[in-house]
Design an enzyme around this catalytic site. Structure first.
Site, PDB file in Angstrom:
ATOM      1  N   ASP A  99      36.954  77.311 -12.616  1.00 40.19           N
ATOM      2  CA  ASP A  99      35.727  77.695 -13.303  1.00 40.19           C
ATOM      3  C   ASP A  99      35.500  79.165 -12.974  1.00 40.19           C
ATOM      4  O   ASP A  99      35.571  79.547 -11.803  1.00 40.19           O
ATOM      5  CB  ASP A  99      34.583  76.855 -12.720  1.00 40.19           C
ATOM      6  CG  ASP A  99      33.506  76.542 -13.724  1.00 40.19           C
ATOM      7  OD1 ASP A  99      33.106  77.478 -14.430  1.00 40.19           O
ATOM      8  OD2 ASP A  99      33.061  75.388 -13.770  1.00 40.19           O
ATOM      9  N   ASP A 201      32.296  80.147 -17.665  1.00 39.70           N
ATOM     10  CA  ASP A 201      30.909  79.715 -17.674  1.00 39.70           C
ATOM     11  C   ASP A 201      30.063  80.571 -18.626  1.00 39.70           C
ATOM     12  O   ASP A 201      30.250  81.793 -18.691  1.00 39.70           O
ATOM     13  CB  ASP A 201      30.380  79.881 -16.239  1.00 39.70           C
ATOM     14  CG  ASP A 201      29.047  79.216 -16.001  1.00 39.70           C
ATOM     15  OD1 ASP A 201      28.976  77.997 -16.122  1.00 39.70           O
ATOM     16  OD2 ASP A 201      28.078  79.940 -15.669  1.00 39.70           O
ATOM     17  N   GLU A 265      32.745  77.876 -22.145  1.00 40.98           N
ATOM     18  CA  GLU A 265      31.572  76.994 -22.216  1.00 40.98           C
ATOM     19  C   GLU A 265      30.609  77.598 -23.229  1.00 40.98           C
ATOM     20  O   GLU A 265      30.077  78.698 -23.017  1.00 40.98           O
ATOM     21  CB  GLU A 265      30.862  76.883 -20.860  1.00 40.98           C
ATOM     22  CG  GLU A 265      29.703  75.889 -20.942  1.00 40.98           C
ATOM     23  CD  GLU A 265      28.559  76.146 -19.969  1.00 40.98           C
ATOM     24  OE1 GLU A 265      27.798  75.219 -19.686  1.00 40.98           O
ATOM     25  OE2 GLU A 265      28.400  77.299 -19.495  1.00 40.98           O
ATOM     26  N   HIS A 327      28.811  68.148 -15.761  1.00 50.38           N
ATOM     27  CA  HIS A 327      27.894  68.161 -14.620  1.00 50.38           C
ATOM     28  C   HIS A 327      26.494  68.643 -14.998  1.00 50.38           C
ATOM     29  O   HIS A 327      25.646  68.794 -14.123  1.00 50.38           O
ATOM     30  CB  HIS A 327      28.473  69.075 -13.537  1.00 50.38           C
ATOM     31  CG  HIS A 327      28.607  70.489 -14.011  1.00 50.38           C
ATOM     32  ND1 HIS A 327      29.452  70.858 -15.038  1.00 50.38           N
ATOM     33  CD2 HIS A 327      27.974  71.625 -13.639  1.00 50.38           C
ATOM     34  CE1 HIS A 327      29.329  72.145 -15.268  1.00 50.38           C
ATOM     35  NE2 HIS A 327      28.448  72.649 -14.446  1.00 50.38           N
ATOM     36  N   ASP A 328      26.284  68.955 -16.274  1.00 48.82           N
ATOM     37  CA  ASP A 328      24.982  69.474 -16.704  1.00 48.82           C
ATOM     38  C   ASP A 328      24.179  68.485 -17.533  1.00 48.82           C
ATOM     39  O   ASP A 328      23.007  68.738 -17.819  1.00 48.82           O
ATOM     40  CB  ASP A 328      25.180  70.737 -17.548  1.00 48.82           C
ATOM     41  CG  ASP A 328      25.702  71.893 -16.736  1.00 48.82           C
ATOM     42  OD1 ASP A 328      25.357  71.986 -15.544  1.00 48.82           O
ATOM     43  OD2 ASP A 328      26.471  72.712 -17.286  1.00 48.82           O
TER      44      ASP A 328
HETATM   45  C1  GLC Z   1      26.662  76.674 -16.819  1.00 47.71           C
HETATM   46  C2  GLC Z   1      27.021  75.653 -15.763  1.00 47.71           C
HETATM   47  C3  GLC Z   1      25.766  75.203 -15.090  1.00 47.71           C
HETATM   48  C4  GLC Z   1      25.121  76.394 -14.428  1.00 47.71           C
HETATM   49  C5  GLC Z   1      24.880  77.518 -15.429  1.00 47.71           C
HETATM   50  C6  GLC Z   1      24.584  78.793 -14.760  1.00 47.71           C
HETATM   51  O1  GLC Z   1      25.928  76.142 -17.851  1.00 47.71           O
HETATM   52  O2  GLC Z   1      27.747  74.614 -16.355  1.00 47.71           O
HETATM   53  O3  GLC Z   1      26.002  74.195 -14.148  1.00 47.71           O
HETATM   54  O4  GLC Z   1      23.909  76.049 -13.842  1.00 47.71           O
HETATM   55  O5  GLC Z   1      26.031  77.753 -16.204  1.00 47.71           O
HETATM   56  O6  GLC Z   1      25.735  79.313 -14.157  1.00 47.71           O
END
Ligand code: GLC
Length: 531
Positions: A99, A201, A265, A327-328
């Site tokens: 990541d 990310d 993402e 995980h979100d």
């Molecule tokens: C992304 C991650 C998340 C995080 C956010 C800020 O959306 O998946 O878990 O809190 O970025 O980095």
């Protein structure tokens, strides 16, 4: 013959390192823990692991706040442990994706410490600073995804800095070429160590409007809707300049041998999402497709229309992908209910496009209730409704204390599901009809049958309401997937498809010949049928 890359034919498995396996019994998962469990992942049949961030971090956002991009967080281990994990994964034929979090760093990163030391520090412009508004307030109306304003006032230097997430995650200024170079160097560091790619990310939020214009408000927002949906991020996301930056990352990744992959993402509607493949397919290899995570209702009709629209929108040559959990967002079993999870898994693993699975979903893990006083997650601390802790609880390995995640007597960082003694890897491995057995059988079919990994996709339209059916075809192979996404039993009448035989049923107890002119499809059941 077309050659396919591993990330096209393979299946990705997301590991949230804090929660996968605690190798040193401190209550938090780590790299050695993951290495210990690689045999399980090989047994399961996944092709690549993606590790949520493992870099040094004060853990304000559990690793998504990085204080050093080229080292390992001591809680997780060290570079030697990482090299061992990578080598052991590779020995088992598995790839390893990291990541990468370029949008913001930790406020404890030396870059930010320097930047905030004075207005004329050379690193000042590595972050996004603005003077207060004439009334002393925030520079504009931008909101943080974790709630409240996105601006934090810095007493010492009397300016605000931008943070689109937690205040301890200052946004980097990607308009500054020095930032770009430093980040590409960090990516190089890991590519040279042998990682097989990156999940980047919040890639669509790396660049913000140069004029800092106010975002329009969403008029239909109501309390309980997510923080990020209060505003339309017209000026904080999906800015045209981001594409050139992504092309730079892609060129770097492509410079390394062995099909390294760049995944982004991106939470955007499909029309915008597909622009991130790039005009010459020169941006991310795959912008994560979260439609199954974000869709409002789970029905055959909504699934079919989302698959068909996405297939139609994909640029020529672009490779699709599907994600069922991360995980979100609440776990799939919690979002759609236990009746449909076998269907969801069969859908994910039979569609055209790379599947990404979230750890524990292969067991049917559900969100775990985390008492308010135990909430760790920063948005959850502001509003328990938005806590992501429930989908991040420790993996349930066996029926021993702490589910085999940490030794007995240790307190894991998040509570373990109460039903872990019935729902765990060991128990499900012994039950030939378990959910895990289904996931493993699906993974194995996907490997063995090219029509499932690289075949074409065609929706079958003349099916009853509640059923989603499609064909996957490659050379002489022809498969029909039928999914009953509803409660009642259904009968399919597809005489033109003749006869077939069931390769796999979601219940794992039906096989053999079927007549497609009158196919009985019980409630919540799906079949993969070879024609
Ligand atoms: C992304 C991650 C998340 C995080 C956010 C800020 O959306 O998946 O878990 O809190 O970025 O980095």
């Amino acid at each position: 013959m077309t050659q396919y890359a591993w990330w096209q034919t393979g299946v990705i498995y997301q590991i949230y390192p804090r929660s996968f396996m605690d190798g040193n019994n401190d209550g938090v998962g780590d790299l050695n823990g993951i290495t210990q469990r690689l045999d399980y992942l090989q047994w399961l049949g996944v092709d690549a692991i993606w590790l949520s961030p493992i870099y040094p971090s004060p853990m304000a956002d559990f690793g998504y706040d990085i204080s050093n991009y080229t080292d390992i967080e001591p809680l997780f281990g060290n570079l030697e442990d990482f090299d061992r994990l990578l080598e052991q994964a590779h020995q088992r034929g598995m790839k390893c994706i990291l990541d990468f979090v370029p949008c913001h760093s930790s406020d404890q990163h030396p870059w930010f410490r320097e930047a905030r030391s004075s207005q004329d520090n050379p690193k000042r412009d590595w972050y996004i600073w603005r003077d207060p508004a004439p009334d002393g307030g925030v520079p504009n109306n931008w909101l943080s995804n974790f709630g409240g304003t996105a601006w934090q006032y810095d007493e010492q230097t009397q300016q605000y800095y931008l943070h689109m997430f937690d205040a301890r995650q200052p946004d980097l200024n990607w308009r500054n070429p020095e930032v770009r170079n430093a980040m590409l160097d960090a990516m190089r560091f890991w590519l040279e160590r042998g990682v097989d790619g990156f999940r980047v990310d919040v890639i669509w939020m790396m660049v913000k409007d140069m004029q800092f214009r106010d975002n329009p408000l969403r008029l239909d927002w109501k309390p309980g809707d997510s923080n990020e949906s209060i505003q339309i991020g017209v000026y904080t996301e999906d800015q045209p300049e981001v594409h050139e930056i992504i092309r730079g990352m892609r060129a770097l990744v492509d410079g390394y041998a062995g099909d390294r992959v760049l995944i982004g993402e991106i939470y955007l509607e499909a029309e915008k999402l597909v622009t991130y493949y790039g005009p010459q397919l020169d941006e991310v290899h795959m912008p994560f497709n979260f439609q199954f995570i974000t869709m409002e209702s789970w029905s055959a009709e909504t699934i079919r229309s989302c698959v068909d629209a996405y297939e139609a929108m994909l640029p020529t040559g672009a490779w699709p992908n599907w994600v069922l959990g991360n995980h979100d967002r609440p776990r799939i079993a919690t979002r759609i209910g236990c009746d449909q999870i076998r269907i969801a898994q069969m859908l994910l693993l039979t569609l055209r496009g790379t599947p990404t699975c979230y750890y524990g979903d292969e067991l049917g893990m559900e969100n775990v209730v985390v008492p308010v006083e135990m909430i760790n997650d920063p948005p959850g601390k502001k509003n328990p409704l938005f806590s992501r802790d429930p989908e991040r609880t420790p993996m349930q390995w066996d029926a021993s204390p702490n589910a085999g995640f940490s030794a007995a007597g240790i307190q894991p960082w998040l509570p373990i599901a109460q039903d872990y003694q019935q729902q765990n890897i060991e128990v499900e491995q012994q039950d030939p009809h378990s959910y895990l057995a289904l996931v493993r059988a699906l993974l194995s079919l996907r490997h063995d049958i090219p029509a499932l990994s690289i075949g074409t996709y065609t929706a079958v339209l003349d099916v009853p309401e509640g059923c989603f059916a499609f064909l996957r075809e490659h050379e002489e192979q022809r498969l029909l997937v039928v999914l009953n996404c509803s409660g009642p039993d259904l009968e399919l009448t597809l005489p033109r498809l003749g006869q077939g035989h069931i390769l796999l049923a979601t219940s794992l107890d039906r096989e053999g010949k079927v007549e497609l002119s009158a196919l009985q499809l019980p409630a919540n059941e799906g079949y993969i049928i070879e024609l």
